[in-house]
Design a protein around this motif. Structure first.
Motif, PDB file in Angstrom:
ATOM      1  N   UNK A  28       0.813  -1.209   0.000  1.00 63.03           N
ATOM      2  CA  UNK A  28       0.000   0.000   0.000  1.00 63.03           C
ATOM      3  C   UNK A  28       0.847   1.260   0.000  1.00 63.03           C
ATOM      4  N   UNK A  29       1.912   1.260   0.801  1.00 61.40           N
ATOM      5  CA  UNK A  29       2.812   2.415   0.848  1.00 61.40           C
ATOM      6  C   UNK A  29       3.516   2.615  -0.489  1.00 61.40           C
ATOM      7  N   UNK A  30       3.903   1.516  -1.112  1.00 61.96           N
ATOM      8  CA  UNK A  30       4.549   1.605  -2.422  1.00 61.96           C
ATOM      9  C   UNK A  30       3.595   2.206  -3.452  1.00 61.96           C
ATOM     10  N   UNK A  31       2.336   1.804  -3.378  1.00 62.74           N
ATOM     11  CA  UNK A  31       1.338   2.361  -4.284  1.00 62.74           C
ATOM     12  C   UNK A  31       1.127   3.849  -4.049  1.00 62.74           C
ATOM     13  N   UNK A  32       1.124   4.259  -2.777  1.00 58.54           N
ATOM     14  CA  UNK A  32       0.957   5.680  -2.444  1.00 58.54           C
ATOM     15  C   UNK A  32       2.123   6.509  -2.974  1.00 58.54           C
ATOM     16  N   UNK A  33       3.338   5.983  -2.814  1.00 56.82           N
ATOM     17  CA  UNK A  33       4.519   6.703  -3.295  1.00 56.82           C
ATOM     18  C   UNK A  33       4.496   6.817  -4.817  1.00 56.82           C
ATOM     19  N   UNK A  34       4.119   5.746  -5.475  1.00 55.45           N
ATOM     20  CA  UNK A  34       4.028   5.772  -6.941  1.00 55.45           C
ATOM     21  C   UNK A  34       3.036   6.834  -7.398  1.00 55.45           C
ATOM     22  N   UNK A  35       1.899   6.895  -6.706  1.00 52.29           N
ATOM     23  CA  UNK A  35       0.880   7.890  -7.044  1.00 52.29           C
ATOM     24  C   UNK A  35       1.392   9.308  -6.801  1.00 52.29           C
ATOM     25  N   UNK A  36       2.095   9.500  -5.684  1.00 52.36           N
ATOM     26  CA  UNK A  36       2.627  10.829  -5.359  1.00 52.36           C
ATOM     27  C   UNK A  36       3.653  11.280  -6.389  1.00 52.36           C
ATOM     28  N   UNK A  37       4.491  10.364  -6.821  1.00 58.86           N
ATOM     29  CA  UNK A  37       5.519  10.712  -7.802  1.00 58.86           C
ATOM     30  C   UNK A  37       4.890  11.025  -9.156  1.00 58.86           C
ATOM     31  N   UNK A  38       3.854  10.283  -9.506  1.00 53.08           N
ATOM     32  CA  UNK A  38       3.169  10.566 -10.768  1.00 53.08           C
ATOM     33  C   UNK A  38       2.550  11.964 -10.738  1.00 53.08           C
ATOM     34  N   UNK A  39       1.956  12.307  -9.600  1.00 56.58           N
ATOM     35  CA  UNK A  39       1.377  13.645  -9.456  1.00 56.58           C
ATOM     36  C   UNK A  39       2.468  14.705  -9.498  1.00 56.58           C
ATOM     37  N   UNK A  40       3.558  14.438  -8.809  1.00 58.97           N
ATOM     38  CA  UNK A  40       4.690  15.371  -8.763  1.00 58.97           C
ATOM     39  C   UNK A  40       5.279  15.575 -10.150  1.00 58.97           C
ATOM     40  N   UNK A  41       5.432  14.492 -10.883  1.00 59.74           N
ATOM     41  CA  UNK A  41       5.992  14.603 -12.226  1.00 59.74           C
ATOM     42  C   UNK A  41       5.068  15.382 -13.159  1.00 59.74           C
ATOM     43  N   UNK A  42       3.769  15.216 -12.936  1.00 59.32           N
ATOM     44  CA  UNK A  42       2.819  15.980 -13.739  1.00 59.32           C
ATOM     45  C   UNK A  42       2.980  17.470 -13.507  1.00 59.32           C
ATOM     46  N   UNK A  43       3.225  17.841 -12.258  1.00 61.64           N
ATOM     47  CA  UNK A  43       3.445  19.253 -11.942  1.00 61.64           C
ATOM     48  C   UNK A  43       4.752  19.750 -12.550  1.00 61.64           C
ATOM     49  N   UNK A  44       5.776  18.902 -12.511  1.00 59.80           N
ATOM     50  CA  UNK A  44       7.060  19.292 -13.084  1.00 59.80           C
ATOM     51  C   UNK A  44       6.958  19.467 -14.597  1.00 59.80           C
ATOM     52  N   UNK A  45       6.185  18.603 -15.235  1.00 55.51           N
ATOM     53  CA  UNK A  45       6.020  18.697 -16.681  1.00 55.51           C
ATOM     54  C   UNK A  45       5.296  19.986 -17.073  1.00 55.51           C
TER      55      UNK A  45
END
Length: 244
Positions: free
Chosen positions: A119-136
């Protein structure tokens, strides 16, 4: 609760680091469980081997002389019982059942922790995807997170070592900050995969335990449990260095 999309980059990064810390706490718990499980498996082995202990060889001349010289009711009763004391036999049976139950509970607890790690791994993956979207949205660069390739991890290690050997500039500092959280996600993925394989091995060992299994097979199981062949200690130790 505020959605990930509504959080700033710094908030997302802090959330990722916090989830990484929780993940490593889970790894520590599962490590301790593994040690306790190893003791339970050894207890099972000792209890089983006690039932297989051969009786005294009364054909031995030396043993025969000792028995004749000490031919008491206690010695006779001991030999007639198969060279087992009653309280030892009772204790052995108790230990056998206790270790069996303990190992089953171990598998259940380990599965719970493994689910939490997933579950924690899934949360981190989701957070990074959101973060990368902001960076893009702020840059034309593509900061794609690659979590499933060991080669990517090795490549990062080489680049990280190179960056430490050179004088940092503004660009390299930004890249390193970007890499930090993606690196944590990759480390989490690798460790989760290793721990899951270790859990599956333990589950199969517990399922295979049987009164009829050979001593050699059981000893091999004990050795493999202690060895933890799927765990790369170097990666795990490196992960702990990121805990502040």
């Amino acid at each position: 609760m505020e959605s990930k999309e509504g959080k700033s980059l710094s908030e997302l990064e802090e959330e990722i680091f916090e989830e990484f810390r929780d993940f490593m706490k889970g790894i520590a718990k599962i490590d301790q469980l593994g040690i306790a499980g190893s003791r339970l498996l050894s207890g099972f082995q000792q209890a089983l081997e006690f039932t297989r202990r051969p009786p005294i060889d009364t054909n031995s001349k030396l043993v025969e002389k000792i028995i004749v010289a000490n031919e008491t009711k206690r010695v006779k009763a001991y030999i007639n019982s198969g060279c087992r004391k009653l309280h030892e036999s009772i204790q052995s049976v108790t230990n056998f059942h206790s270790c069996t139950r303990g190992l089953c509970n171990h598998i259940s607890k380990a599965k719970e922790i493994l689910d939490e790690l997933e579950g924690l791994l899934g949360d981190v993956t989701s957070s990074i995807q959101t973060r990368n979207g902001k960076l893009l949205a702020l840059s034309d660069r593509d900061f794609e997170v690659e979590l499933n390739e060991q080669a990517t991890y090795d490549d990062w290690e080489e680049k990280d070592a190179l960056s430490h050997s050179q004088s940092p500039d503004v660009t390299s500092t930004k890249k390193k900050k970007i890499t930090d959280v993606t690196h944590l996600a990759m480390v989490m993925t690798f460790i989760y995969s290793m721990v899951k394989q270790d859990y599956l091995m333990q589950e199969k060992i517990v399922s295979a335990l049987d009164l009829k299994m050979s001593s050699e097979e059981l000893e091999t199981y004990c050795q493999m449990w202690s060895l933890r062949p799927f765990i790369n200690d170097k990666i795990v130790h490196g992960a702990w260095e990121h805990i502040h």
